[in-house]
Design an enzyme around this catalytic site. Structure first.
Site, mmCIF file in Angstrom:
data_model
loop_
_atom_site.group_PDB
_atom_site.id
_atom_site.type_symbol
_atom_site.label_atom_id
_atom_site.label_comp_id
_atom_site.label_asym_id
_atom_site.label_seq_id
_atom_site.Cartn_x
_atom_site.Cartn_y
_atom_site.Cartn_z
ATOM 1 N N SER A 407 89.540 50.838 31.517
ATOM 2 C CA SER A 407 89.126 49.596 30.867
ATOM 3 C C SER A 407 90.138 48.480 31.087
ATOM 4 O O SER A 407 89.888 47.356 30.688
ATOM 5 C CB SER A 407 88.880 49.818 29.381
ATOM 6 O OG SER A 407 89.602 50.888 28.868
ATOM 7 N N HIS A 428 83.208 50.570 34.400
ATOM 8 C CA HIS A 428 83.737 50.544 33.040
ATOM 9 C C HIS A 428 82.595 50.572 32.034
ATOM 10 O O HIS A 428 81.899 49.573 31.829
ATOM 11 C CB HIS A 428 84.609 49.287 32.848
ATOM 12 C CG HIS A 428 85.148 49.152 31.462
ATOM 13 N ND1 HIS A 428 85.404 47.939 30.868
ATOM 14 C CD2 HIS A 428 85.473 50.102 30.537
ATOM 15 C CE1 HIS A 428 85.855 48.148 29.635
ATOM 16 N NE2 HIS A 428 85.904 49.441 29.423
ATOM 17 N N GLU A 440 80.624 47.255 33.250
ATOM 18 C CA GLU A 440 81.378 46.346 34.116
ATOM 19 C C GLU A 440 81.643 47.085 35.426
ATOM 20 O O GLU A 440 82.220 48.177 35.415
ATOM 21 C CB GLU A 440 82.715 45.973 33.468
ATOM 22 C CG GLU A 440 82.651 44.797 32.532
ATOM 23 C CD GLU A 440 84.026 44.446 31.935
ATOM 24 O OE1 GLU A 440 84.204 43.296 31.555
ATOM 25 O OE2 GLU A 440 84.896 45.322 31.833
ATOM 26 N N ASN A 478 87.443 42.876 27.912
ATOM 27 C CA ASN A 478 88.676 43.161 27.171
ATOM 28 C C ASN A 478 89.726 42.073 27.378
ATOM 29 O O ASN A 478 90.552 41.830 26.501
ATOM 30 C CB ASN A 478 89.228 44.535 27.562
ATOM 31 C CG ASN A 478 88.421 45.653 26.921
ATOM 32 O OD1 ASN A 478 87.651 45.414 25.994
ATOM 33 N ND2 ASN A 478 88.567 46.867 27.421
#
Ligand code: TC6
Length: 675
Positions: A407, A428, A440, A478
């Site tokens: 991540s 991800h 992702e 993130n």
């Protein structure tokens, strides 16, 4: 230009066919064609009835959404459906695929509806922030009852032809391969039956309390959305009133909603989601690599969830762990999750066994040599990941795609551990991986185009919404979460409470605020695990065992049912830390929380775009809608920034001394928007 609507006589039956790929949207040419075809039916004495059917994969999937916001070309859909219903001769809708929105309204205006068993009916307008604007709120309650109409129109989920038949929306089912012939036979049978069943003329009754009960039962899912409330109001206010009055109320509601920001935001997301599937420099006809078996490394929460996506899609999975107990625990959790779905009626016991039967648990890493796509899902440690990829390089078959579920970490560095960096890509997933829709796809510097095309295709097969991200710390989602968290922590030190910050986020429409999210995920995530090393409020919480919901205490106190309440102890800890660090205090306003926690996310999004880490602003919006629960009626952070005004966003950022992304400044200067 040839019309998408053609007519053909089958004896005394007029077969009206729409051929408007890809989904037979009811654009102007289709509406004009339908209008003319109904006239043809009524003007020709040798014709007794008509069938309306569609070529291609589906019956009309709705109004043409690309026409919204532009001047309406006549005839409008409300006129066309009234023309169909007013026909002196019966009209039969022959439905396959999905009769959605305006398509369902066309079917409702027909005197009879016949459908193949695999067909679906729905009024998904609510998901675009609008309401059924072509008589749907009036005809559906009359045909299938108020409760069914509320379910379909205010929730927007389609129902099967069988359920539609049970409710009275479908008159009969056709053979899967004989729809047109069955519809013609049906039309011929009903050709002389009079009076014609016209939905708008049917009476509608309602039990007391239906509307309030529906509102109550669906309060949570409807929170913040304008359209469901308006749909319920339209049906409630017009039930028992003449049709003409009802459609007028419907029209007013439709116009109000379609002019609003929520509808613009939701239509933006509809197209953004589809655009995200396209990679600018990867041709659509790129030859895909065959993916017949998937390997997953790690049977923890992520590895198990990831595997379930493939098993549910009928793709066999080889799952590898280091120790038997971890493997057993992982597969046990997967089985339990499936059985939970079965208990809720979402799966049959057979389907559970079918999915689990496709799983091959193993302790032997070499078993991965049979896989075409291998996804590593072990903990976040670069050395561990590099070691795994080095090993994979020696055993994976030539052409196998090697993916990491990292991540945050650098995919290029992971790829450097192999002699085939072109085969390496990031996939991800978001937790819980079997539920969350976002994926992702992280494109490394050397990732091959056919690898990208293949994983995008795989994503679609497992029903994920995939977005391509470049290699940067935290990728899109993130990375944007970080400034939000940093500012939330600072605000806590400067005078805000966790409750105030969370409240601002929840009122904005997020499922939860940063501290509620911390408690849910685990306050101890990323903690150094040394109770004697206390350098922040978070360290102090962890040192005191306040690790979040799982411990019954985190930023909040929790009861046995995990209901939160403000924690006096946390208030004390915060006060101690404010004093200890000598942080100057001020009255933090809700506005400041928005500016510092949300504008900063937009700013980070602009940097991501500027650096080419996202292909387009709308991709960033898709990430936040599907990965983090950003309210869809605000269209994602970048769309939301457009609605706030980029000038206002820049001013807010400057007020608090943030470094503003150059792209954001450029856009303001040029008077441009992100979307
Ligand atoms: C309404 O009816 C209001 C009535 C009141 C009027 C007064 N219009 O999703 P896919 C495009 S509101 C225009 O990938 P699938 C889509 O953008 C409408 N375009 O296919 C994509 O284009 P691309 C109520 C549309 O097989 C292509 O078609 N109806 C429309 O996975 C393929 O789409 C809805 O909300 C449209 N209505 O799923 C239904 N629909 O290839 C919306 C699709 O250039 N549609 N496109 O990217 C759907 O839910 C799905 O498309 C589907 C097919 C289930 C029909």
């Amino acid at each position: 230009m040839t019309s998408p609507i053609t007519t053909e006589r089958q004896g005394d039956i007029l077969v009206i066919t729409s051929n408007n790929p890809p989904v037979n949207a009811l654009g102007a040419a289709v509406r004009q064609g339908l209008d003319a075809a109904i006239k043809e039916l009524n003007d020709d004495d040798s014709l007794k009835a008509a069938v309306i059917r569609c070529e291609g994969r589906t019956f009309f999937a709705g109004a043409d959404i690309t026409e919204f916001g532009k001047p309406m070309q006549e005839p409008g859909l409300p006129t066309v459906v009234d023309t169909i219903e007013a026909s002196e001769k019966p009209v039969v809708a022959a439905v396959h695929g999905t009769a959605l929105g305006g398509g369902c309204e066309v079917a409702l205006a027909c005197h009879y509806r016949i459908a193949v068993p695999s067909a679906k009916f729905g009024l998904p307008e609510v998901k675009l922030g609008i309401l059924p604007g072509a008589g749907g709120t009036q005809r559906l309650p009359r045909v299938a009852g108020v409760q069914f109409a509320l379910e379909l129109a205010a929730k927007g989920d389609p129902v099967s032809a069988k359920a539609a038949q049970a409710a009275g929306l479908v008159d009969r089912l056709a053979g899967e391969d004989s729809l047109t012939a069955d519809a013609i036979a049906y039309a011929r049978k009903m050709a002389d039956a009079r009076p014609l069943p016209r939905a708008s003329e049917k009476p509608v009754t309602v039990e007391p309390g239906v509307f309030d009960d529906f509102r109550k039962a669906n309060a949570k899912r409807m929170r913040g959305f304008d359209a469901p409330a308006e749909i319920i109001a339209v049906i409630e206010e017009t039930v028992g009133k003449p049709y003409a009055e009802g459609v007028q109320r419907e029209r007013n509601g439709f116009m109000k909603l379609i002019m609003g920001t929520q509808s613009a935001a939701m239509r933006h997301i509809f197209f953004a989601e589809r655009k995200a599937a396209k990679i600018d420099d990867v041709p659509e006809d790129t030859q895909l690599r065959p993916i017949k078996r998937v390997g997953v490394i790690g049977a923890g929460t992520m590895g198990g969830g990831i595997s379930m996506n493939f098993l549910s899609a009928g793709i066999p999975v080889t799952i590898v762990e280091m120790a038997q107990d971890a493997l057993d625990r992982g597969t046990g959790v997967m089985r339990k999750n499936y059985e939970g779905s079965a208990a809720k009626g979402r799966m049959t016991a057979e389907q559970v066994e079918g999915a689990m039967g496709l799983l091959k648990p193993t302790l032997n890493f070499d078993d991965l040599s049979e896989c075409d796509l291998i996804i590593e899902a072990v903990y976040e440690n670069m050395d561990v990941k590099k070691e795994i990829f080095g090993k994979l390089d020696t055993i994976a078959k030539p052409g196998a795609i090697l993916a990491s579920n990292t991540s945050y970490l650098n995919i290029d560095e992971i790829a450097s551990a192999t002699n085939r960096p072109g085969d390496v890509v990031g996939m991800h997933f978001f937790s819980p991986a079997n539920v969350m829709k976002l994926l992702e796809i992280v494109r490394g510097a050397k990732t091959d185009k056919d690898v990208l095309a293949t994983v995008m295709d795989v994503a679609k097969k497992i029903k994920k919404v995939a977005v391509v991200a470049g290699v940067c710390y935290g990728f899109i989602g993130n990375r944007m979460l970080m400034p939000r968290q940093i500012e939330a922590n600072k605000l806590l030190m400067e005078g805000a409470s966790p409750q105030q910050i969370d409240k601002v986020h929840v009122e904005f429409g997020m499922p939860m605020g940063p501290f509620q999210m911390g408690d849910l995920a685990g306050v101890d995530i990323g903690w150094h695990r040394d109770p004697n090393r206390v350098e922040s409020i978070r360290d102090q919480l962890c040192a005191e065992g306040r690790w979040g919901q799982k411990k019954g205490a985190g930023f909040y106190d929790y009861d046995e049912k995990r209901n939160p309440s403000p924690s006096p102890r946390v208030a004390e800890i915060i006060a101690e830390w404010r004093e200890k660090t000598g942080t100057p205090q001020h009255d933090v306003t809700d506005e400041e929380i928005v500016e510092r926690t949300l504008y900063t996310m937009v700013n980070e999004g602009a940097k991501i775009l500027q650096e080419g880490m996202a292909q387009r602003a709308s991709d960033i919006d898709v990430v936040w809608i599907y990965g983090y629960g950003w309210p869809v009626y605000r269209g994602g952070p970048m769309f939301w920034a457009d609605t706030v005004g980029l000038k206002t966003v820049v001013a807010g950022l400057e007020k608090h001394g943030f470094e503003v992304a150059q792209l954001l400044r450029d856009k303001v200067e040029k008077g441009e928007r992100f979307n």
